[in-house]
Motif scaffolding. Structure first.
Motif, PDB file in Angstrom:
ATOM      1  N   LYS A   1       0.822  -1.207   0.000  1.00 49.49           N
ATOM      2  CA  LYS A   1       0.000   0.000   0.000  1.00 49.49           C
ATOM      3  C   LYS A   1       0.856   1.257   0.000  1.00 49.49           C
ATOM      4  CE  LYS A   1      -4.079  -1.966   2.277  1.00 49.49           C
ATOM      5  NZ  LYS A   1      -4.976  -1.870   3.453  1.00 49.49           N
ATOM      6  N   LYS A   2       1.934   1.236   0.763  1.00 50.95           N
ATOM      7  CA  LYS A   2       2.826   2.392   0.805  1.00 50.95           C
ATOM      8  C   LYS A   2       3.495   2.620  -0.557  1.00 50.95           C
ATOM      9  CE  LYS A   2       3.935   2.221   5.745  1.00 50.95           C
ATOM     10  NZ  LYS A   2       5.024   2.086   6.747  1.00 50.95           N
ATOM     11  N   ILE A   3       3.890   1.524  -1.191  1.00 47.48           N
ATOM     12  CA  ILE A   3       4.512   1.648  -2.516  1.00 47.48           C
ATOM     13  C   ILE A   3       3.508   2.184  -3.528  1.00 47.48           C
ATOM     14  CG2 ILE A   3       5.551   0.356  -4.416  1.00 47.48           C
ATOM     15  CD1 ILE A   3       6.717  -1.559  -2.362  1.00 47.48           C
ATOM     16  N   LYS A   4       2.280   1.682  -3.472  1.00 48.35           N
ATOM     17  CA  LYS A   4       1.244   2.163  -4.386  1.00 48.35           C
ATOM     18  C   LYS A   4       0.995   3.654  -4.212  1.00 48.35           C
ATOM     19  CE  LYS A   4      -1.630  -1.909  -5.274  1.00 48.35           C
ATOM     20  NZ  LYS A   4      -2.994  -2.481  -5.140  1.00 48.35           N
ATOM     21  N   ARG A   5       0.854   4.072  -2.968  1.00 50.10           N
ATOM     22  CA  ARG A   5       0.579   5.488  -2.717  1.00 50.10           C
ATOM     23  C   ARG A   5       1.750   6.356  -3.162  1.00 50.10           C
ATOM     24  NH1 ARG A   5      -3.028   8.593  -0.486  1.00 50.10           N
ATOM     25  NH2 ARG A   5      -2.439  10.558   0.501  1.00 50.10           N
ATOM     26  N   ARG A   6       2.963   5.880  -2.898  1.00 48.72           N
ATOM     27  CA  ARG A   6       4.147   6.623  -3.306  1.00 48.72           C
ATOM     28  C   ARG A   6       4.213   6.767  -4.821  1.00 48.72           C
ATOM     29  NH1 ARG A   6       7.505  10.639  -2.496  1.00 48.72           N
ATOM     30  NH2 ARG A   6       9.616  10.224  -3.268  1.00 48.72           N
ATOM     31  N   VAL A   7       3.952   5.676  -5.532  1.00 53.66           N
ATOM     32  CA  VAL A   7       3.977   5.694  -6.999  1.00 53.66           C
ATOM     33  C   VAL A   7       2.902   6.623  -7.539  1.00 53.66           C
ATOM     34  CG1 VAL A   7       3.557   4.291  -9.064  1.00 53.66           C
ATOM     35  CG2 VAL A   7       5.000   3.414  -7.238  1.00 53.66           C
TER      36      VAL A   7
ATOM     37  N   GLU B   1       1.290  11.586 -10.139  1.00 51.62           N
ATOM     38  CA  GLU B   1       0.326  12.684 -10.160  1.00 51.62           C
ATOM     39  C   GLU B   1       0.989  14.015  -9.851  1.00 51.62           C
ATOM     40  OE1 GLU B   1      -2.996  12.860 -10.795  1.00 51.62           O
ATOM     41  OE2 GLU B   1      -2.872  10.810 -11.530  1.00 51.62           O
ATOM     42  N   ALA B   2       2.287  14.008  -9.530  1.00 50.81           N
ATOM     43  CA  ALA B   2       3.052  15.231  -9.255  1.00 50.81           C
ATOM     44  C   ALA B   2       2.430  16.046  -8.133  1.00 50.81           C
ATOM     45  CB  ALA B   2       3.175  16.087 -10.513  1.00 50.81           C
ATOM     46  N   LYS B   3       1.911  15.353  -7.121  1.00 45.16           N
ATOM     47  CA  LYS B   3       1.326  16.054  -5.981  1.00 45.16           C
ATOM     48  C   LYS B   3       2.400  16.582  -5.040  1.00 45.16           C
ATOM     49  CE  LYS B   3      -2.936  15.171  -7.150  1.00 45.16           C
ATOM     50  NZ  LYS B   3      -3.848  16.241  -7.581  1.00 45.16           N
ATOM     51  N   GLU B   4       3.482  15.827  -4.918  1.00 47.30           N
ATOM     52  CA  GLU B   4       4.539  16.221  -3.997  1.00 47.30           C
ATOM     53  C   GLU B   4       5.630  16.962  -4.775  1.00 47.30           C
ATOM     54  OE1 GLU B   4       5.753  12.615  -2.179  1.00 47.30           O
ATOM     55  OE2 GLU B   4       3.960  12.444  -0.951  1.00 47.30           O
TER      56      GLU B   4
ATOM     57  N   GLN C   1       9.324  16.959  -3.740  1.00 44.34           N
ATOM     58  CA  GLN C   1      10.114  15.758  -3.870  1.00 44.34           C
ATOM     59  C   GLN C   1      10.862  15.767  -5.198  1.00 44.34           C
ATOM     60  OE1 GLN C   1      10.528  13.507  -1.474  1.00 44.34           O
ATOM     61  NE2 GLN C   1       9.148  14.630  -0.111  1.00 44.34           N
ATOM     62  N   THR C   2      12.151  15.441  -5.171  1.00 45.72           N
ATOM     63  CA  THR C   2      12.979  15.452  -6.369  1.00 45.72           C
ATOM     64  C   THR C   2      12.491  14.449  -7.394  1.00 45.72           C
ATOM     65  OG1 THR C   2      14.890  16.100  -5.040  1.00 45.72           O
ATOM     66  CG2 THR C   2      15.330  15.226  -7.239  1.00 45.72           C
ATOM     67  N   LEU C   3      12.126  13.249  -6.955  1.00 44.90           N
ATOM     68  CA  LEU C   3      11.664  12.205  -7.866  1.00 44.90           C
ATOM     69  C   LEU C   3      10.404  12.626  -8.606  1.00 44.90           C
ATOM     70  CD1 LEU C   3      12.055   9.375  -8.961  1.00 44.90           C
ATOM     71  CD2 LEU C   3      10.733   8.497  -7.020  1.00 44.90           C
ATOM     72  N   SER C   4       9.493  13.295  -7.897  1.00 43.88           N
ATOM     73  CA  SER C   4       8.260  13.766  -8.528  1.00 43.88           C
ATOM     74  C   SER C   4       8.556  14.804  -9.597  1.00 43.88           C
ATOM     75  CB  SER C   4       7.329  14.350  -7.466  1.00 43.88           C
ATOM     76  OG  SER C   4       6.140  14.823  -8.056  1.00 43.88           O
ATOM     77  N   ARG C   5       9.481  15.719  -9.327  1.00 46.30           N
ATOM     78  CA  ARG C   5       9.833  16.737 -10.308  1.00 46.30           C
ATOM     79  C   ARG C   5      10.507  16.131 -11.525  1.00 46.30           C
ATOM     80  NH1 ARG C   5      12.284  21.971  -7.016  1.00 46.30           N
ATOM     81  NH2 ARG C   5      10.325  22.606  -6.000  1.00 46.30           N
ATOM     82  N   VAL C   6      11.421  15.204 -11.289  1.00 49.55           N
ATOM     83  CA  VAL C   6      12.132  14.562 -12.397  1.00 49.55           C
ATOM     84  C   VAL C   6      11.151  13.820 -13.295  1.00 49.55           C
ATOM     85  CG1 VAL C   6      13.780  12.742 -12.990  1.00 49.55           C
ATOM     86  CG2 VAL C   6      14.323  14.369 -11.174  1.00 49.55           C
TER      87      VAL C   6
END
Length: 281
Positions: free
Chosen positions: A3-9, A14-17, A20-25
């Motif tokens: 569940k944590k992995i799903k939410r993180r992905v 969705e570029a909500k965070e 976070q560097t990963l989200s921007r990249v």
């Protein structure tokens, strides 16, 4: 753990965070890929370039489709981490029927059709779907999101303006048909054909391929052109006022959620100062 992995992905895609560097990249990479695909479609229309670099266009196209396919699969797989899509079947179906998810699907699904083994440029529908990939930018563009907000905010006024435009177009096309049909039966054979003249005149474009030659038809054309200037200024004014209202609301929301705090006294700088009774006296 899953569940944590799903939410993180899901949040990364969705570029909500945004912090976070990963989200921007991920966001910037997908934007770059979408724009690059659109440019590739334009360049492929140039025969001399396409024939020399055909294999590279094909490789880039396959790579992009693989990324878009993987992105869609990850979105559908991880969407159940959100409360409104929590059901493993109906939640995913609900997410897949959202406008942005449908656009994501259209961006790569036609590439798996049997006709894609032929020359892709000869399939007009296929070329159109490749340009539809540009719509994926709506997920990342603040400007497009704001435009959607404005349209929703002013939809009643815009629909009213559209109704007026349609009424005026039908009325003008009908009148010009009865006035010009006998003089120009080839140019105004029926009312639907006269609507082309009505649209071109109402928008004040004036291609000159169809125009009235009778005195009454010329008067009607002049009146319609003047009405068109004012009519098409209405949506511009409505959208402009909507942008002003949305921008002001967004600024107010930002100030409320992230107020400016004075480093010395710790008070909210954005709030107007309250006059004390000592000052009033």
């Amino acid at each position: 753990m899953v569940k944590k992995i799903k939410r993180r992905v899901f949040l990364v895609l969705e570029a909500k965070e945004h912090k976070q560097t990963l989200s921007r990249v991920c966001e910037y990479f997908l934007i770059f890929l979408i724009i690059s695909n659109t440019l590739a479609v334009c360049i492929e229309s140039m025969e001399e370039i396409y024939e020399n670099y055909k294999i590279w266009f094909l490789i880039f196209n396959r790579f992009s489709i693989g990324i878009f396919t993987l992105e869609y699969i990850l979105r559908v797989w991880s969407c159940t981490s959100i409360e409104k899509y929590h059901h493993p079947i109906w939640g995913r179906l609900r997410y897949m029927l959202t406008p942005l998810a449908i656009i994501d699907l259209i961006a790569f699904l036609p590439f798996y059709f049997p006709f894609t083994h032929t020359d892709l440029r000869t399939v007009k529908l296929f070329g159109l779907t490749r340009f539809l990939q540009l719509l994926k930018l709506g997920r990342y563009s603040r400007g497009i999101k704001m435009l959607i907000q404005v349209i929703r905010l002013r939809q009643e006024e815009l629909i009213l303006t559209l109704n007026i435009a349609i009424f005026l177009l039908i009325s003008a096309s009908s009148l010009i048909y009865f006035v010009e049909h006998e003089a120009q039966p080839d140019k105004f054979p029926h009312i639907p054909a006269a609507m082309w003249w009505g649209i071109i005149t109402l928008t004040t474009v004036g291609y000159g391929d169809v125009y009235p030659i009778t005195p009454l038809g010329k008067v009607l054309g002049g009146i319609l052109a003047l009405l068109g200037i004012g009519l098409f200024a209405l949506p511009a004014g409505i959208i402009a006022s909507g942008f002003t209202e949305v921008i002001a609301a967004n600024k107010k929301s930002t100030q409320t959620s992230c107020p400016k705090i004075c480093p010395h006294c710790g008070k909210n700088i954005d709030q107007p100062p309250h006059h004390s009774t000592d000052l009033e006296n």
